[in-house]
Write a protein that holds these residues in place. Structure first.
Motif, PDB file in Angstrom:
ATOM      1  N   GLY A   1       0.857  -1.133  -0.179  1.00  0.00           N
ATOM      2  CA  GLY A   1      -0.096  -0.012   0.023  1.00  0.00           C
ATOM      3  C   GLY A   1       0.790   1.397  -0.069  1.00  0.00           C
ATOM      4  N   VAL A   2       1.796   1.068   0.898  1.00  0.00           N
ATOM      5  CA  VAL A   2       2.497   2.503   0.867  1.00  0.00           C
ATOM      6  C   VAL A   2       3.523   2.708  -0.366  1.00  0.00           C
ATOM      7  CG1 VAL A   2       4.681   3.494   2.247  1.00  0.00           C
ATOM      8  CG2 VAL A   2       2.886   2.499   3.237  1.00  0.00           C
ATOM      9  N   GLU A   3       4.005   1.563  -1.177  1.00  0.00           N
ATOM     10  CA  GLU A   3       4.799   1.532  -2.399  1.00  0.00           C
ATOM     11  C   GLU A   3       3.790   2.181  -3.388  1.00  0.00           C
ATOM     12  OE1 GLU A   3       8.260   1.272  -2.578  1.00  0.00           O
ATOM     13  OE2 GLU A   3       7.816   1.591  -0.638  1.00  0.00           O
ATOM     14  N   SER A   4       2.593   1.686  -3.467  1.00  0.00           N
ATOM     15  CA  SER A   4       1.770   2.269  -4.422  1.00  0.00           C
ATOM     16  C   SER A   4       1.357   3.691  -4.329  1.00  0.00           C
ATOM     17  CB  SER A   4       0.330   1.406  -4.505  1.00  0.00           C
ATOM     18  OG  SER A   4      -0.488   1.582  -3.404  1.00  0.00           O
ATOM     19  N   LEU A   5       1.163   4.152  -2.952  1.00  0.00           N
ATOM     20  CA  LEU A   5       1.173   5.556  -2.616  1.00  0.00           C
ATOM     21  C   LEU A   5       2.279   6.370  -3.027  1.00  0.00           C
ATOM     22  CD1 LEU A   5      -0.547   7.875  -1.220  1.00  0.00           C
ATOM     23  CD2 LEU A   5       0.563   7.025   0.757  1.00  0.00           C
ATOM     24  N   VAL A   6       3.422   5.986  -2.608  1.00  0.00           N
ATOM     25  CA  VAL A   6       4.787   6.532  -3.181  1.00  0.00           C
ATOM     26  C   VAL A   6       4.801   6.794  -4.912  1.00  0.00           C
ATOM     27  CG1 VAL A   6       7.279   6.271  -3.523  1.00  0.00           C
ATOM     28  CG2 VAL A   6       6.057   6.004  -1.395  1.00  0.00           C
ATOM     29  N   VAL A   7       4.237   5.584  -5.610  1.00  0.00           N
ATOM     30  CA  VAL A   7       4.358   5.565  -7.175  1.00  0.00           C
ATOM     31  C   VAL A   7       3.113   6.813  -7.401  1.00  0.00           C
ATOM     32  CG1 VAL A   7       3.602   4.459  -9.108  1.00  0.00           C
ATOM     33  CG2 VAL A   7       5.012   3.462  -7.449  1.00  0.00           C
ATOM     34  N   VAL A   8       1.877   6.901  -6.836  1.00  0.00           N
ATOM     35  CA  VAL A   8       0.985   7.649  -7.326  1.00  0.00           C
ATOM     36  C   VAL A   8       1.555   9.173  -7.043  1.00  0.00           C
ATOM     37  CG1 VAL A   8      -1.550   8.222  -7.080  1.00  0.00           C
ATOM     38  CG2 VAL A   8      -0.921   5.884  -7.448  1.00  0.00           C
ATOM     39  N   ALA A   9       1.870   9.332  -5.655  1.00  0.00           N
ATOM     40  CA  ALA A   9       2.084  10.525  -5.311  1.00  0.00           C
ATOM     41  C   ALA A   9       3.469  11.156  -5.882  1.00  0.00           C
ATOM     42  CB  ALA A   9       2.483  10.628  -3.628  1.00  0.00           C
ATOM     43  N   GLY A  10       4.283  10.258  -6.290  1.00  0.00           N
ATOM     44  CA  GLY A  10       5.418  10.877  -7.138  1.00  0.00           C
ATOM     45  C   GLY A  10       5.169  11.149  -8.549  1.00  0.00           C
ATOM     46  N   HIS A  11       4.126  10.724  -9.169  1.00  0.00           N
ATOM     47  CA  HIS A  11       3.746  11.330 -10.470  1.00  0.00           C
ATOM     48  C   HIS A  11       2.647  12.245 -10.432  1.00  0.00           C
ATOM     49  CE1 HIS A  11       6.784   8.649 -12.327  1.00  0.00           C
ATOM     50  NE2 HIS A  11       6.469   7.813 -11.330  1.00  0.00           N
ATOM     51  N   VAL A  12       2.108  12.619  -9.399  1.00  0.00           N
ATOM     52  CA  VAL A  12       0.928  13.428  -9.458  1.00  0.00           C
ATOM     53  C   VAL A  12       1.077  14.751  -9.964  1.00  0.00           C
ATOM     54  CG1 VAL A  12      -0.080  15.020  -7.552  1.00  0.00           C
ATOM     55  CG2 VAL A  12      -0.774  12.615  -7.535  1.00  0.00           C
ATOM     56  N   LYS A  13       2.402  15.267 -10.023  1.00  0.00           N
ATOM     57  CA  LYS A  13       2.674  16.424 -10.499  1.00  0.00           C
ATOM     58  C   LYS A  13       2.706  16.536 -12.068  1.00  0.00           C
ATOM     59  CE  LYS A  13       7.650  15.733 -10.731  1.00  0.00           C
ATOM     60  NZ  LYS A  13       7.746  14.353 -11.421  1.00  0.00           N
ATOM     61  N   ASP A  14       2.633  15.306 -12.634  1.00  0.00           N
ATOM     62  CA  ASP A  14       2.616  15.201 -14.120  1.00  0.00           C
ATOM     63  C   ASP A  14       1.233  15.230 -14.606  1.00  0.00           C
ATOM     64  OD1 ASP A  14       5.344  14.913 -14.198  1.00  0.00           O
ATOM     65  OD2 ASP A  14       5.318  12.574 -14.058  1.00  0.00           O
ATOM     66  N   ILE A  15       0.083  14.904 -13.568  1.00  0.00           N
ATOM     67  CA  ILE A  15      -1.176  15.035 -14.041  1.00  0.00           C
ATOM     68  C   ILE A  15      -1.989  16.312 -14.009  1.00  0.00           C
ATOM     69  CG2 ILE A  15      -3.639  14.086 -13.355  1.00  0.00           C
ATOM     70  CD1 ILE A  15      -1.924  11.553 -11.971  1.00  0.00           C
ATOM     71  N   ASP A  16      -2.482  16.919 -15.000  1.00  0.00           N
ATOM     72  CA  ASP A  16      -3.043  18.190 -15.314  1.00  0.00           C
ATOM     73  C   ASP A  16      -4.319  17.812 -15.413  1.00  0.00           C
ATOM     74  OD1 ASP A  16      -0.664  19.497 -15.252  1.00  0.00           O
ATOM     75  OD2 ASP A  16      -0.427  19.296 -17.492  1.00  0.00           O
ATOM     76  N   GLY A  17      -5.191  18.470 -14.541  1.00  0.00           N
ATOM     77  CA  GLY A  17      -6.847  18.587 -14.601  1.00  0.00           C
ATOM     78  C   GLY A  17      -7.237  17.654 -13.518  1.00  0.00           C
TER      79      GLY A  17
END
Length: 180
Positions: free
Chosen positions: A96-112
């Protein structure tokens, strides 16, 4: 009884290798849970599905979140090696934490807001599915252990009856004085 040091050493090494495999598998599972969330954001933004993201999902950990993640993984290694009973919980938390790190790490690339909502909704759904699956696995193990304990109790009861008929005692090898 003589202690077989080779057997003790082999079982310890086997246990350590099993823990290492579960550690690596939990990290991979967590990364593989984060990749569909990022794919959902990409699809919601009008992009295409990226299947390579699923195969190379551990590479998704290489973001600005890698430093806190290294500290967390260090603590997780300690937890996996020292903990002998809650392996299911440890695997679930690590994934769960690793999946959170993956999503949180790439949130800056998501627009909208729509792609962002799709990413987080997918992550929440996948994390809930993981937790539910691990809970069912734990319940299955508990039921299996309960059945084994009941079988042992039944065998012991039959053995006590057999000893009572054969020797006339209520216990195996101990008389009323408590002496064998």
């Amino acid at each position: 009884m003589k202690i077989d040091f080779g057997d003790v050493f082999a079982s310890g090494v086997g246990w350590l290798l099993k823990q290492l495999f579960l550690f690596v598998a939990s990290i991979w599972l967590g990364c593989t849970m984060g990749a569909p969330a990022l794919n959902a954001a990409n699809l919601a933004d009008g992009g295409r599905f990226n299947g390579g993201m699923l195969l190379g999902s551990p590479m998704l950990l290489l973001t600005m979140w890698i430093i806190p993640n290294i500290f967390f993984l260090g603590a997780a290694v300690y937890w996996f090696v020292r903990n002998e009973s809650n392996t299911i919980v440890a695997c679930g938390i690590l994934a769960g934490v690793e999946s959170l790190v993956v999503v949180a790490g790439h949130v800056k690339d998501i627009d909208g807001w729509l792609p962002l909502s799709a990413a987080w909704a997918t992550w929440i759904m996948l994390t809930g599915m993981l937790a539910t699956g691990l809970w069912f696995l734990h319940q299955w193990q508990m039921n299996r252990w309960a059945i084994q304990i009941q079988e042992l109790k039944a065998e012991n009861a039959m053995r006590r009856v057999e000893l009572k008929e054969k020797f006339g005692t209520d216990s195996a090898g101990v008389d009323e004085t408590g002496m064998p």
